[in-house]
Design an enzyme around this catalytic site. Structure first.
Site, PDB file in Angstrom:
ATOM      1  N   ASP A 167       0.834  -1.208   0.000  1.00 40.57           N
ATOM      2  CA  ASP A 167       0.000   0.000   0.000  1.00 40.57           C
ATOM      3  C   ASP A 167       0.870   1.261   0.000  1.00 40.57           C
ATOM      4  OD1 ASP A 167      -1.430  -2.256   1.007  1.00 40.57           O
ATOM      5  OD2 ASP A 167      -2.985  -0.928   1.781  1.00 40.57           O
ATOM      6  N   HIS A 169      -1.017   4.494  -0.678  1.00 37.09           N
ATOM      7  CA  HIS A 169      -2.035   5.421  -0.176  1.00 37.09           C
ATOM      8  C   HIS A 169      -1.673   6.886  -0.398  1.00 37.09           C
ATOM      9  CE1 HIS A 169      -5.079   2.834   1.434  1.00 37.09           C
ATOM     10  NE2 HIS A 169      -4.194   2.103   2.094  1.00 37.09           N
ATOM     11  N   ASP A 196      -4.010  -0.380  -3.548  1.00 33.05           N
ATOM     12  CA  ASP A 196      -4.147   0.759  -2.639  1.00 33.05           C
ATOM     13  C   ASP A 196      -3.107   1.834  -2.945  1.00 33.05           C
ATOM     14  OD1 ASP A 196      -6.241  -0.584  -1.533  1.00 33.05           O
ATOM     15  OD2 ASP A 196      -5.522  -0.513   0.530  1.00 33.05           O
ATOM     16  N   ASP A 199      -5.945   7.255  -1.851  1.00 30.50           N
ATOM     17  CA  ASP A 199      -6.696   7.522  -0.613  1.00 30.50           C
ATOM     18  C   ASP A 199      -5.771   7.801   0.568  1.00 30.50           C
ATOM     19  OD1 ASP A 199      -9.291   7.548  -1.507  1.00 30.50           O
ATOM     20  OD2 ASP A 199      -9.655   5.431  -1.128  1.00 30.50           O
ATOM     21  N   ARG A 200      -6.276   8.666   1.418  1.00 26.71           N
ATOM     22  CA  ARG A 200      -5.676   9.066   2.688  1.00 26.71           C
ATOM     23  C   ARG A 200      -4.471   9.988   2.515  1.00 26.71           C
ATOM     24  NH1 ARG A 200      -7.348   3.763   5.165  1.00 26.71           N
ATOM     25  NH2 ARG A 200      -8.933   4.350   6.693  1.00 26.71           N
ATOM     26  N   ASN A 228      -8.427  -2.815  -2.543  1.00 26.81           N
ATOM     27  CA  ASN A 228      -9.799  -2.467  -2.171  1.00 26.81           C
ATOM     28  C   ASN A 228     -10.071  -0.965  -2.267  1.00 26.81           C
ATOM     29  OD1 ASN A 228      -8.051  -2.506   0.295  1.00 26.81           O
ATOM     30  ND2 ASN A 228      -9.877  -1.639   1.239  1.00 26.81           N
ATOM     31  N   HIS A 229      -9.019  -0.138  -2.300  1.00 29.87           N
ATOM     32  CA  HIS A 229      -9.228   1.308  -2.441  1.00 29.87           C
ATOM     33  C   HIS A 229      -9.271   1.758  -3.898  1.00 29.87           C
ATOM     34  CE1 HIS A 229      -9.152   3.125   1.658  1.00 29.87           C
ATOM     35  NE2 HIS A 229      -8.719   1.910   1.943  1.00 29.87           N
ATOM     36  N   HIS A 283      -3.992  -8.525  -3.019  1.00 28.15           N
ATOM     37  CA  HIS A 283      -4.037  -7.387  -2.103  1.00 28.15           C
ATOM     38  C   HIS A 283      -4.483  -7.777  -0.702  1.00 28.15           C
ATOM     39  CE1 HIS A 283      -4.230  -3.326  -0.660  1.00 28.15           C
ATOM     40  NE2 HIS A 283      -5.433  -3.582  -0.174  1.00 28.15           N
ATOM     41  N   ARG A 352     -13.553  -5.746  10.047  1.00 28.37           N
ATOM     42  CA  ARG A 352     -13.952  -4.929   8.902  1.00 28.37           C
ATOM     43  C   ARG A 352     -15.439  -5.094   8.567  1.00 28.37           C
ATOM     44  NH1 ARG A 352      -9.042  -3.328   6.418  1.00 28.37           N
ATOM     45  NH2 ARG A 352      -7.314  -4.749   6.787  1.00 28.37           N
ATOM     46  N   HIS A 379      -2.607  -4.632   2.438  1.00 33.06           N
ATOM     47  CA  HIS A 379      -3.920  -4.401   3.044  1.00 33.06           C
ATOM     48  C   HIS A 379      -3.886  -4.034   4.527  1.00 33.06           C
ATOM     49  CE1 HIS A 379      -8.210  -4.534   3.009  1.00 33.06           C
ATOM     50  NE2 HIS A 379      -8.366  -5.683   3.635  1.00 33.06           N
TER      51      HIS A 379
END
Length: 644
Positions: A167, A169, A196, A199-200, A228-229, A283, A352, A379
């Site tokens: 990730d 991000h 991923d 995001d963030r 998943n993002h 992932h 989750r 993840h």
């Protein structure tokens, strides 16, 4: 005159010092572990909206006749692919003019290695690439992605080695450090990026553009797995969509659609033959449902959003059992985690509230079934940037250091041809040197964002918590035992945190126990704009904040920033009536809520008005995270070869 102490006394003193030091180190590790667990649990709890979103779409199918046709159509559109002809027309680079005032990098011919270097230099200086050139890169990458199978097949007898990146991000500094330390992608320097990308972080656009440019340059040496993002529904909540809107306000809708489409074309996983081992890189994880033959044959771009079920191939409202099984496999691949309690088999991922926890026996059976040696996945953020589990047959790698203002190391994996095990390289790009901070500052620096998240959960559930506290306080003493208080906190908030450690930061206590009313001291919802007859309205609004935000963005499909009051009323009906039943919520309640959200009474709900409705005021003093604005300087923590 010097006096020599007896050697026995010296030894005893040294032993005491050593024991005290070890005790201090043990306490430090314990508190850091507690802080880490809290951060991890709260992050997972924030993702439980994803499962609620799936439930909401299920309710939408049942309640579609009670909504206005336009709203029902817009909500259902979330799970549908973007229409090809419309997408190509709205994002055609040739139809996008470049203003004379633009001073950033340009792409006037074929994408070359110089293009990649120019982009890196521009992004380091904070420049935003013009939307014309964004579309140039994304369309060329899209053309390549559409030709790929559902998985990347990588043979190290040809490539000789591979870098595996977890990730990122949107953390550009980490990606640039990886490139600087390990070399830019090239024909003889291959990379796998395991999802991923966005995001963030604040530079998700720049990160994904560099990855897509690398793919265009070296399609046989750069491999991208979906995470998943990489899902437009997830990016509504975690920042990427807002980043696109801010950077490309004039053409935000088409560019978001283009990213939405590209996400759906990303390969699902990678299969690597190292010469000495055969590994699968995914992932999230696996489950006992996973059938790779089925995964390899499915139409992957049907899954525009992993959270929203695709349309049934037969045209029905419901997926067939076979389609539902396929959909659940996709969710498991992107959202699952190794079982944190070491249990066997597969069970629901309670953290989750989506996908599964899978045990070591599930891993063993999966590897044996497909003649594999190891699963490499991402993840999950890890303190060292990586972690082995399941008898060292599962390796988690996470490449975003100091993730979400935390204190973790980032890591990457390098696997060389014919080597039985990988190299793992950990690093940080944070200017703060954690080892030089005091103990309290270390914990505070790490915990602060998590405490803010916890405060939001507390205020969201304030009424329910108070009700449960008072029911348990049968003698009306305003006190509860630590055990009773902890059990209520876990059951109401649906987060299993180390309440024994956290209580000193959350509540007051005396010899009679926990003073539970003090849990909410110092926090309040800023609701000065609301004068509601229903006193619980703000708590209701805050409880549905994330879902409201997602639905708002879905209905505001062209990203104008506005939806009508009628459309907002439909959202509230879908949420509240679906949760509580029509007997508890009447039209007058919905009308009052809708009017309250329309602050300037112009008949529209403004996205800024919407966000202004959800604020917690923090009254308590707390040490915030370090805000050192110096340029990040990466330092390697260690480079080591591990044997499994």
């Amino acid at each position: 005159m010097a006096t020599r102490l007896p050697s026995a006394g010296v030894d005893k003193s040294a032993a005491k010092i050593q024991a005290a030091f070890r005790s201090h180190q043990a306490r430090l590790r314990l508190k850091k572990q507690a802080a880490w667990k809290m951060h991890e649990k709260l992050e997972y709890a924030s993702e439980q909206t994803e499962s609620k979103l799936k439930d909401m779409f299920d309710r939408l199918l049942k309640a579609s006749e009670t909504l206005s046709p336009s709203v029902a159509k817009l909500l259902q559109k979330a799970g549908l692919p973007v229409e090809e002809k419309e997408l190509l027309k709205s994002t055609n680079p040739d139809s996008i003019p470049v203003e004379s005032s633009y001073r950033g990098p340009r792409i006037d011919g074929p994408i070359t290695r110089k293009t990649l270097v120019d982009l890196i230099e521009a992004f380091q200086q904070g420049q935003v690439l013009h939307e014309k050139y964004v579309c140039v890169i994304l369309h060329q990458a899209r053309a390549i992605l559409k030709t790929l199978p559902n998985f990347n097949h990588i043979d190290l007898s040809v490539l000789r080695h591979i870098h595996i990146i977890g990730d990122l991000h949107g953390q550009l500094a980490d990606l640039l450090h990886i490139f600087n330390a390990n070399g830019l992608p090239s024909t003889d320097n291959p990379y796998i990026f395991n999802g991923d990308f966005v995001d963030r972080g604040h530079n998700s656009v720049e990160v994904i553009l560099l990855l897509m440019t690398s793919l265009v340059l070296y399609p046989s040496s750069v491999f991208l797995n979906r995470g998943n993002h990489e899902d437009i529904m997830v990016t509504v909540r975690y920042g990427f969509q807002n980043e696109v809107i801010q950077k490309y306000s004039a053409r935000k809708g088409p560019i978001i659609d283009l990213f939405k489409d590209i996400f759906s074309w990303l390969p699902i996983y990678s299969y690597v033959e190292t010469g000495a081992a055969k590994i699968i890189i995914i992932h999230g994880g696996i489950s006992d449902k996973i059938n790779l033959k089925q995964i390899n044959a499915l139409t992957r771009n049907r899954y525009v959003s992993i959270e929203v079920p695709p349309e049934s191939r037969g045209g029905g409202k419901r997926l067939t059992p076979e389609e539902d099984n396929e959909y659940r496999q996709i969710q498991d691949l992107y959202w699952s985690d190794p079982d944190p309690q070491g249990r066997k088999g597969c069970r629901k991922n309670d953290d989750r509230n989506i996908a599964t926890f899978f045990g070591a026996d599930t891993t063993r059976d999966f590897l044996a079934k497909y003649n594999l040696s190891m699963i490499i996945r991402s993840h999950q953020v890890k303190p060292e940037g990586y972690e082995y589990t399941h008898d060292r047959k599962v390796l988690t790698v996470f490449s975003a250091s100091n993730y979400s203002k935390g204190s973790n190391w980032g890591a990457i994996v390098r696997w060389d041809y014919n080597e039985p095990e990988p190299w793992i390289i950990s690093y940080k790009t944070e200017p703060v040197e954690m080892g030089k901070l005091s103990f309290n500052k270390q914990v505070t620096l790490f915990e602060d964002p998590a405490y803010h998240s916890l405060a939001e959960k507390l205020m969201t559930n304030k009424n329910l918590l108070l009700k449960e506290f008072q029911n348990a306080d049968t003698n009306q003493t305003n006190h509860l035992s630590l055990t009773a208080w902890s059990q209520i906190m876990s059951s109401v908030l649906q987060v299993d945190l180390p309440w024994l450690v956290l209580r000193k930061k959350l509540v007051e206590e005396d010899e009679q126990g926990i003073l539970y009313d003090t849990l909410f001291d110092g926090y309040q919802l800023d609701n000065t704009k609301f004068q509601m007859s229903n006193t619980g309205i703000m708590e209701d609004l805050y409880m549905w904040k994330d879902m409201l935000m997602i639905l708002f963005n879905l209905i505001d499909y062209n990203h104008s920033g506005f939806i009508s009051r009628n459309e907002f009323s439909d959202i509230i009906k879908l949420l509240i009536i679906g949760e509580n039943g029509t007997g508890e919520v009447n039209e007058a309640y919905i009308e009052e809520l809708t009017l309250a959200m329309d602050f300037d009474k112009n008949g529209k709900i403004d996205i800024n008005e919407f966000l202004e409705s959800f604020r917690i005021v923090y009254v308590k003093d707390s040490n915030g995270p370090n805000t050192n604005a110096n340029k990040p300087k990466a330092t390697n923590k260690h480079i080591k070869k591990t044997v499994f």
